[in-house]
Design a protein around this motif. Structure first.
Motif, PDB file in Angstrom:
ATOM      1  N   GLY A   1       0.782  -1.227   0.000  1.00  0.00           N
ATOM      2  CA  GLY A   1       0.000   0.000   0.000  1.00  0.00           C
ATOM      3  C   GLY A   1       0.813   1.275   0.000  1.00  0.00           C
ATOM      4  O   GLY A   1       0.355   2.308   0.502  1.00  0.00           O
ATOM      5  N   LEU A   2       1.998   1.238  -0.583  1.00  0.00           N
ATOM      6  CA  LEU A   2       2.844   2.424  -0.634  1.00  0.00           C
ATOM      7  C   LEU A   2       2.573   3.236  -1.900  1.00  0.00           C
ATOM      8  O   LEU A   2       2.150   2.693  -2.922  1.00  0.00           O
ATOM      9  N   ASP A   3       2.849   4.523  -1.817  1.00  0.00           N
ATOM     10  CA  ASP A   3       2.741   5.438  -2.953  1.00  0.00           C
ATOM     11  C   ASP A   3       4.121   5.498  -3.613  1.00  0.00           C
ATOM     12  O   ASP A   3       5.045   6.098  -3.052  1.00  0.00           O
ATOM     13  N   VAL A   4       4.256   4.894  -4.775  1.00  0.00           N
ATOM     14  CA  VAL A   4       5.559   4.760  -5.427  1.00  0.00           C
ATOM     15  C   VAL A   4       5.634   5.663  -6.650  1.00  0.00           C
ATOM     16  O   VAL A   4       4.749   5.628  -7.516  1.00  0.00           O
ATOM     17  N   THR A   5       6.708   6.455  -6.723  1.00  0.00           N
ATOM     18  CA  THR A   5       7.018   7.244  -7.908  1.00  0.00           C
ATOM     19  C   THR A   5       8.342   6.764  -8.474  1.00  0.00           C
ATOM     20  O   THR A   5       9.315   6.577  -7.736  1.00  0.00           O
ATOM     21  N   VAL A   6       8.368   6.543  -9.773  1.00  0.00           N
ATOM     22  CA  VAL A   6       9.591   6.112 -10.452  1.00  0.00           C
ATOM     23  C   VAL A   6       9.945   7.152 -11.509  1.00  0.00           C
ATOM     24  O   VAL A   6       9.087   7.559 -12.303  1.00  0.00           O
ATOM     25  N   VAL A   7      11.195   7.576 -11.508  1.00  0.00           N
ATOM     26  CA  VAL A   7      11.698   8.490 -12.521  1.00  0.00           C
ATOM     27  C   VAL A   7      12.644   7.713 -13.430  1.00  0.00           C
ATOM     28  O   VAL A   7      13.538   7.015 -12.955  1.00  0.00           O
TER      29      VAL A   7
END
Length: 326
Positions: free
Chosen positions: A94-100
């Protein structure tokens, strides 16, 4: 041995928080490769998991710690495989993941990151540009920045591969490890130096992306202005000083291989082992091809570290034709 940043007790503890789907991956002697390579070859197959790379071992440790601390957001820069793994581990918790990532990263990797419900931001430029942007997002939003290889969880997650090699009562003389940022090499190397010190640890990097190898040989950080290789997963230009310090303690050698050897190794793995691998995963076989005398008569293990490959590019590289249905 002199101390690295890694700790074997923590590596053993990491196995308890990593989803079992990433653990105990296939390890086997691949006799079909041996007539072609002139030595005994074993394979540790790190593509046999939901994200088709070893990166899930490290992101499982990171995501477990974040979930346990109540922190719900994390950002990373990725050439593709780390982003997939973090998205998989984060979604499970349930984590908020951002990938660049670079917009020039393989589309198959970018598509999979999106499919795993991560927020994906693309940047112009290469992986180093993505690292800069990810750091900026972390500062602006006040969230956790996951830095592959620098963050010890990524190294110690990868190091669980080393525990599995040792537990198999290894008969191999050398381990060939793809070298990019250094998490895999320092993690596995740490375990082998502590628990199986007679095994030679050899890191392999493309000639077109040699920064960490040059740094290892010169015992100081060496950067490059560009990286030019099909092995996008190991195409860094700015080695991390703390990771280099660990690598100097855990690697016995670091070698460079040509692009033609990488594609030849991919073809050999397809033809003789039935494995479709990305270029980074073929670096160990490429090293054998370029220095047969060094490995003749020895038992060598290579870690097949990733299988996320654009199939159109793959067919161009290995000289096969895609099969189309009716």
């Amino acid at each position: 041995m002199p101390q690295t940043r890694l700790d074997t007790a923590r590596i053993r503890a990491a196995r308890r928080v990593i989803d079992p789907v990433f653990l105990d991956t296939p390890l086997y002697r691949c006799e079909a490769l041996e007539p072609r390579l002139g030595c005994a070859v074993s394979i540790k197959l790190e593509t046999a998991n939901p994200v088709r790379s070893f990166k899930g071992r490290g992101t499982e440790v990171v995501a477990s710690l974040l979930a346990g601390s109540g922190s719900r957001a994390v950002v990373c820069a990725s050439a593709g495989n780390l982003g997939q793994a973090l998205a998989w581990s984060g979604r499970r918790r349930g984590l908020d993941v951002t990938v660049v990532a670079s917009r020039f990263a393989p589309a198959v990797k970018l598509d999979r990151i999106r499919a795993l419900d991560a927020r994906l931001e693309l940047v112009d430029g290469d992986h180093e540009s993505a690292r800069e942007r990810a750091a900026a997002i972390a500062r602006h939003d006040g969230i956790r920045l996951l830095e592959d290889s620098l963050d010890i969880e990524t190294c110690e997650g990868a190091a669980t591969i080393g525990l599995e090699l040792v537990d198999a009562a290894p008969s191999f003389d050398a381990v060939l490890i793809a070298l990019g940022g250094g998490a895999l090499a320092t993690g596995v190397g740490h375990v082998l130096k502590e628990l199986a010190p007679d095994v030679e640890v050899i890191c392999v990097q493309p000639l077109g992306a040699p920064a960490m190898t040059h740094s290892w040989h010169r015992r100081r950080v060496v950067t490059t202005d560009s990286a030019d290789t099909i092995a996008d997963g190991v195409a860094g230009r700015f080695p991390i000083p703390a990771v280099l310090d660990d690598l100097l303690l855990t690697a016995d050698d670091a070698v460079l291989v040509q692009e033609t050897s990488i594609t030849a190794a991919m073809r050999i793995l397809l033809d003789h082992a039935g494995l479709v691998v990305e270029p980074s995963a073929a670096l160990g076989i490429a090293a054998i091809l370029e220095d047969r005398d060094r490995f003749a008569g020895r038992h060598v293990l290579t870690i097949v570290c990733g299988g996320n490959v654009d199939m159109d590019a793959y067919h161009r590289w290995v000289g096969t034709s895609p099969v189309h249905g009716p």
